[in-house]
Write a protein that holds these residues in place. Structure first.
Motif, PDB file in Angstrom:
ATOM      1  N   ALA A  21       0.809  -1.133   0.200  1.00 58.56           N
ATOM      2  CA  ALA A  21      -0.096  -0.045   0.004  1.00 58.56           C
ATOM      3  C   ALA A  21       0.872   1.320   0.065  1.00 58.56           C
ATOM      4  O   ALA A  21       2.117   1.218   0.077  1.00 58.56           O
ATOM      5  N   TRP A  22       0.111   2.456  -0.199  1.00 59.81           N
ATOM      6  CA  TRP A  22       0.756   3.701   0.070  1.00 59.81           C
ATOM      7  C   TRP A  22       0.025   4.350   1.254  1.00 59.81           C
ATOM      8  O   TRP A  22      -1.073   4.103   1.366  1.00 59.81           O
ATOM      9  N   GLN A  36      -3.506   5.804   7.260  1.00 61.58           N
ATOM     10  CA  GLN A  36      -4.625   5.659   6.279  1.00 61.58           C
ATOM     11  C   GLN A  36      -3.928   5.245   5.066  1.00 61.58           C
ATOM     12  O   GLN A  36      -2.798   5.932   4.625  1.00 61.58           O
ATOM     13  N   LEU A  37      -4.520   4.183   4.566  1.00 54.89           N
ATOM     14  CA  LEU A  37      -3.801   3.412   3.596  1.00 54.89           C
ATOM     15  C   LEU A  37      -4.558   3.399   2.126  1.00 54.89           C
ATOM     16  O   LEU A  37      -5.820   3.519   2.269  1.00 54.89           O
ATOM     17  N   ARG A  38      -4.109   3.268   1.200  1.00 53.58           N
ATOM     18  CA  ARG A  38      -4.571   2.923  -0.237  1.00 53.58           C
ATOM     19  C   ARG A  38      -3.707   1.852  -1.070  1.00 53.58           C
ATOM     20  O   ARG A  38      -2.559   1.942  -0.939  1.00 53.58           O
ATOM     21  N   ASP A  39      -4.489   1.135  -1.942  1.00 50.29           N
ATOM     22  CA  ASP A  39      -3.500   0.228  -2.559  1.00 50.29           C
ATOM     23  C   ASP A  39      -4.097   0.054  -4.032  1.00 50.29           C
ATOM     24  O   ASP A  39      -3.565  -0.703  -4.993  1.00 50.29           O
ATOM     25  N   GLY A  40      -4.976   1.072  -4.371  1.00 46.69           N
ATOM     26  CA  GLY A  40      -5.476   1.132  -5.624  1.00 46.69           C
ATOM     27  C   GLY A  40      -6.865   0.625  -5.896  1.00 46.69           C
ATOM     28  O   GLY A  40      -7.597   0.922  -6.855  1.00 46.69           O
ATOM     29  N   SER A  41      -7.263  -0.291  -5.038  1.00 43.05           N
ATOM     30  CA  SER A  41      -8.323  -1.159  -5.006  1.00 43.05           C
ATOM     31  C   SER A  41      -9.365  -0.451  -4.093  1.00 43.05           C
ATOM     32  O   SER A  41     -10.715  -0.580  -4.380  1.00 43.05           O
ATOM     33  N   ALA A  42      -8.877  -0.264  -3.080  1.00 41.54           N
ATOM     34  CA  ALA A  42      -9.664   0.699  -2.029  1.00 41.54           C
ATOM     35  C   ALA A  42      -8.770   1.599  -0.966  1.00 41.54           C
ATOM     36  O   ALA A  42      -7.617   1.512  -0.996  1.00 41.54           O
ATOM     37  N   SER A  68       4.419   7.358   1.243  1.00 37.98           N
ATOM     38  CA  SER A  68       5.484   6.231   1.269  1.00 37.98           C
ATOM     39  C   SER A  68       4.858   5.109   0.859  1.00 37.98           C
ATOM     40  O   SER A  68       3.556   4.681   1.226  1.00 37.98           O
ATOM     41  N   SER A  69       5.330   4.283   0.144  1.00 37.55           N
ATOM     42  CA  SER A  69       4.874   2.758  -0.199  1.00 37.55           C
ATOM     43  C   SER A  69       5.661   1.806   1.019  1.00 37.55           C
ATOM     44  O   SER A  69       6.372   1.744   1.242  1.00 37.55           O
ATOM     45  N   VAL A  70       4.672   0.846   1.459  1.00 36.98           N
ATOM     46  CA  VAL A  70       4.890  -0.095   2.505  1.00 36.98           C
ATOM     47  C   VAL A  70       4.369  -1.331   1.991  1.00 36.98           C
ATOM     48  O   VAL A  70       3.528  -1.519   1.444  1.00 36.98           O
ATOM     49  N   ARG A  71       4.862  -2.375   2.694  1.00 38.68           N
ATOM     50  CA  ARG A  71       4.375  -3.762   2.600  1.00 38.68           C
ATOM     51  C   ARG A  71       4.205  -3.954   4.167  1.00 38.68           C
ATOM     52  O   ARG A  71       4.939  -4.006   5.080  1.00 38.68           O
ATOM     53  N   LEU A  72       2.982  -4.426   4.383  1.00 37.89           N
ATOM     54  CA  LEU A  72       2.199  -4.448   5.676  1.00 37.89           C
ATOM     55  C   LEU A  72       1.783  -5.893   5.985  1.00 37.89           C
ATOM     56  O   LEU A  72       1.249  -6.595   5.172  1.00 37.89           O
ATOM     57  N   VAL A  73       2.328  -6.504   7.237  1.00 39.12           N
ATOM     58  CA  VAL A  73       1.740  -7.635   7.624  1.00 39.12           C
ATOM     59  C   VAL A  73       0.748  -7.490   8.965  1.00 39.12           C
ATOM     60  O   VAL A  73       1.151  -6.865   9.833  1.00 39.12           O
ATOM     61  N   PHE A  86     -13.617  -2.619   7.446  1.00 38.24           N
ATOM     62  CA  PHE A  86     -12.516  -3.431   7.643  1.00 38.24           C
ATOM     63  C   PHE A  86     -11.281  -2.379   8.130  1.00 38.24           C
ATOM     64  O   PHE A  86     -11.155  -1.309   7.480  1.00 38.24           O
ATOM     65  N   GLU A  87     -10.476  -3.070   9.102  1.00 31.36           N
ATOM     66  CA  GLU A  87      -9.200  -2.405   9.206  1.00 31.36           C
ATOM     67  C   GLU A  87      -8.090  -3.290   9.324  1.00 31.36           C
ATOM     68  O   GLU A  87      -8.317  -4.627   9.449  1.00 31.36           O
ATOM     69  N   LEU A  88      -6.970  -3.079   9.387  1.00 29.43           N
ATOM     70  CA  LEU A  88      -5.788  -4.271   9.674  1.00 29.43           C
ATOM     71  C   LEU A  88      -5.116  -3.828  10.974  1.00 29.43           C
ATOM     72  O   LEU A  88      -4.534  -2.603  11.033  1.00 29.43           O
ATOM     73  N   LEU A  89      -4.966  -4.654  11.718  1.00 30.37           N
ATOM     74  CA  LEU A  89      -4.129  -4.686  13.084  1.00 30.37           C
ATOM     75  C   LEU A  89      -2.730  -5.133  12.586  1.00 30.37           C
ATOM     76  O   LEU A  89      -2.382  -6.398  12.339  1.00 30.37           O
ATOM     77  N   VAL A  90      -1.605  -4.056  12.246  1.00 30.00           N
ATOM     78  CA  VAL A  90      -0.766  -4.082  11.866  1.00 30.00           C
ATOM     79  C   VAL A  90       0.470  -4.824  12.769  1.00 30.00           C
ATOM     80  O   VAL A  90       0.520  -4.574  14.013  1.00 30.00           O
ATOM     81  N   GLU A  91       1.281  -5.836  12.525  1.00 28.20           N
ATOM     82  CA  GLU A  91       2.334  -6.427  13.058  1.00 28.20           C
ATOM     83  C   GLU A  91       3.740  -6.211  12.551  1.00 28.20           C
ATOM     84  O   GLU A  91       4.632  -6.016  13.501  1.00 28.20           O
ATOM     85  N   ASP A  92       3.849  -6.149  11.346  1.00 31.13           N
ATOM     86  CA  ASP A  92       5.131  -5.500  10.750  1.00 31.13           C
ATOM     87  C   ASP A  92       5.033  -4.545   9.681  1.00 31.13           C
ATOM     88  O   ASP A  92       3.983  -4.616   9.018  1.00 31.13           O
ATOM     89  N   ILE A  93       5.946  -3.802   9.410  1.00 35.82           N
ATOM     90  CA  ILE A  93       5.832  -2.639   8.435  1.00 35.82           C
ATOM     91  C   ILE A  93       7.358  -2.764   7.617  1.00 35.82           C
ATOM     92  O   ILE A  93       8.200  -2.810   8.472  1.00 35.82           O
ATOM     93  N   GLU A  94       7.241  -2.987   6.341  1.00 31.85           N
ATOM     94  CA  GLU A  94       8.637  -2.928   5.394  1.00 31.85           C
ATOM     95  C   GLU A  94       8.539  -1.519   4.532  1.00 31.85           C
ATOM     96  O   GLU A  94       7.365  -1.299   3.809  1.00 31.85           O
ATOM     97  N   LEU A  95       9.436  -0.685   4.886  1.00 33.32           N
ATOM     98  CA  LEU A  95       9.058   0.743   3.932  1.00 33.32           C
ATOM     99  C   LEU A  95       9.908   0.252   2.581  1.00 33.32           C
ATOM    100  O   LEU A  95      11.056  -0.044   2.528  1.00 33.32           O
ATOM    101  N   LEU A  96       8.934   0.299   1.684  1.00 33.28           N
ATOM    102  CA  LEU A  96       9.189  -0.054   0.056  1.00 33.28           C
ATOM    103  C   LEU A  96      10.012   1.209  -0.637  1.00 33.28           C
ATOM    104  O   LEU A  96      11.081   0.978  -1.284  1.00 33.28           O
ATOM    105  N   GLY A  97       9.323   2.446  -0.358  1.00 34.38           N
ATOM    106  CA  GLY A  97       9.777   3.487  -0.951  1.00 34.38           C
ATOM    107  C   GLY A  97       9.364   4.990  -0.420  1.00 34.38           C
ATOM    108  O   GLY A  97       8.051   5.046  -0.002  1.00 34.38           O
ATOM    109  N   ALA A  98      10.381   5.529  -0.028  1.00 32.05           N
ATOM    110  CA  ALA A  98      10.023   6.907   0.847  1.00 32.05           C
ATOM    111  C   ALA A  98       9.609   7.983  -0.092  1.00 32.05           C
ATOM    112  O   ALA A  98       9.621   7.911  -1.077  1.00 32.05           O
TER     113      ALA A  98
END
Length: 432
Positions: A21-22, A36-42, A68-73, A86-98
């Motif tokens: 997401a971004w 607050q996140l978006r991934d192109g679909s929602a 910033s672009s991120v990969r969330l678990v 829905f929402e996401l209870l985040v456990e891990d974040i990887e910064l893909l692009g600042a």
């Protein structure tokens, strides 16, 4: 662990997933961060609890900048406060692009600034919603046409002549010949209809019209059906059924987008009911004159104020029938009940959005076609192939065209057509 899109969240409640997401915005305190996140679909919210993640993950969450672009678990949770649910209870974040100093901030920006940054403005929730509705109109159009026996035919974009004369055309050189960017594929579709019965095209068209109104683009997309063995009255039925079908699908499949845009769905529901009302051009002139419009008389074409007033008398789109032949193109069939007029109709959208469909029954008589080609000052040699259609097995046939961007503007309820195209081409805008 599956990688999903936000739009798939309902299928993965209480499951651990990965989402790319971004970040559109964030707020944080000492113990919690809301992304607050978006991934192109929602659009989606990620919740980061300091007590549940490592110090490094929480610091990353707090340091993220807009876009910033991120990969969330994390684990998908139901959340009735969320637009998506829905929402996401985040456990891990990887910064893909600042992303630093993103130019489009939550503050107000002027239109010129936003248009200069159209490549970024598309990321906003409103623009995202408009493009979702645009996509649904396209999808529903193909579905309607396929379900009703039409075959798609792609007319050329480079042409040697114009279906409506040689005005407002973009000229180019085609090696040692003159050529023009197409303003309509209609004449070619008439030829295709004689081969396949029912055809349609959906592609870009161009008008070199120096207009700055909120209804005009220089480059726009047209959907144009042509139907052999179909007379004018039957064509009107196809048009209203098609429009009602598209509106129905936008309501059913774009719920979140329409909510984002603040569109009145109850109002849209009225547009799904057919038949649509009809009014004769002559009666429309009388209606206008009786209501203070002294600037128009029989034989004139309607302007935006006229169309808006006529449409305001009804709760649905309205057909204006049988315009004077002198203000319509050469290929329209004469009205046998009034030779001053032709068998045509414009569909006028409610709420001040003006004409969205123009259609007619076409001439199928060779002598009349040739007479009109001469009358309109057109080159018979350039139209020789078209006149062949009325020499070799001519049949009654009709067609229409609908401008995609005008339909998008109407159904989304936005004021200006420039927001209906991903990268609009306006009189003074060729960038980006």
């Amino acid at each position: 662990m599956e990688t999903i899109t936000m739009s798939q969240a309902a299928q993965f409640v209480d499951q651990k997933v990965t989402i790319n997401a971004w970040v559109t915005n964030k707020r944080s305190s000492g113990k919690i961060a809301f992304l607050q996140l978006r991934d192109g679909s929602a659009y989606f919210q990620g919740v980061v609890l300091k007590s549940d993640v490592s110090e490094e993950v929480f610091d990353t969450a707090k340091s993220l900048h807009q876009e910033s672009s991120v990969r969330l678990v994390g684990t998908v949770q139901a959340d009735n406060r969320s637009t998506l649910g829905f929402e996401l209870l985040v456990e891990d974040i990887e910064l893909l692009g600042a992303s630093e100093d993103y130019p489009i901030t939550p503050k107000e920006h002027g239109t010129d600034f936003l248009m200069d940054h159209r490549h970024l403005w598309l990321r906003s929730s409103k623009q995202h919603a408009i493009m979702q509705v645009r996509n649904e109109i396209i999808r529903a159009t193909y579905e309607f046409m396929n379900n009703n026996g039409f075959i798609k035919v792609d007319p050329p974009i480079l042409t040697g002549s114009s279906p409506e004369g040689t005005t407002e055309l973009f000229h180019t050189k085609y090696f040692d010949e003159d050529a023009f960017l197409s303003q309509s594929g209609q004449l070619y579709l008439e030829a295709a209809a004689m081969a396949f019965g029912k055809v349609f095209s959906f592609g870009p068209t161009f008008r070199a019209e120096k207009s700055k109104t909120r209804r005009h683009l220089i480059e726009f997309w047209m959907m144009e059906p042509e139907m052999a063995f179909v007379e004018h009255a039957e064509s009107l039925e196809v048009q209203e059924k098609y429009v009602a079908y598209v509106v129905r699908n936008v309501i059913d499949n774009c719920e979140i987008a329409l909510k984002t845009l603040g569109r009145d769905v109850e109002l849209l529901e009225k547009y799904t009911k057919t038949p649509y009302p009809r009014i004769e051009y002559t009666d429309a002139i009388t209606l206008l004159n009786e209501n203070g419009f002294d600037d128009i008389q029989w034989g004139d074409d309607f302007g935006s104020p006229h169309e808006t007033f006529i449409a305001s008398q009804y709760e649905q789109p309205i057909f204006i029938l049988h315009y004077p032949k002198d203000i319509k193109p050469f290929y329209m069939k004469e009205n046998p009940n009034d030779p001053r007029t032709v068998l045509c109709a414009d569909m006028i959208a409610p709420e001040g959005y003006g004409e969205i469909i123009g259609g007619s029954e076409r001439i199928a008589d060779y002598e009349k076609i040739m007479t009109n080609i001469e009358k309109y000052g057109l080159d018979p040699e350039a139209y020789a192939w078209y006149s062949d259609l009325s020499k070799y097995g001519p049949v009654p046939h009709s067609g229409f065209g609908i401008g995609l961007e005008r339909a998008v503007a109407w159904l989304t309820g936005i004021e200006h057509i420039r927001e209906t195209a991903p990268f609009p081409r306006l009189l003074n805008r060729l960038y980006p």
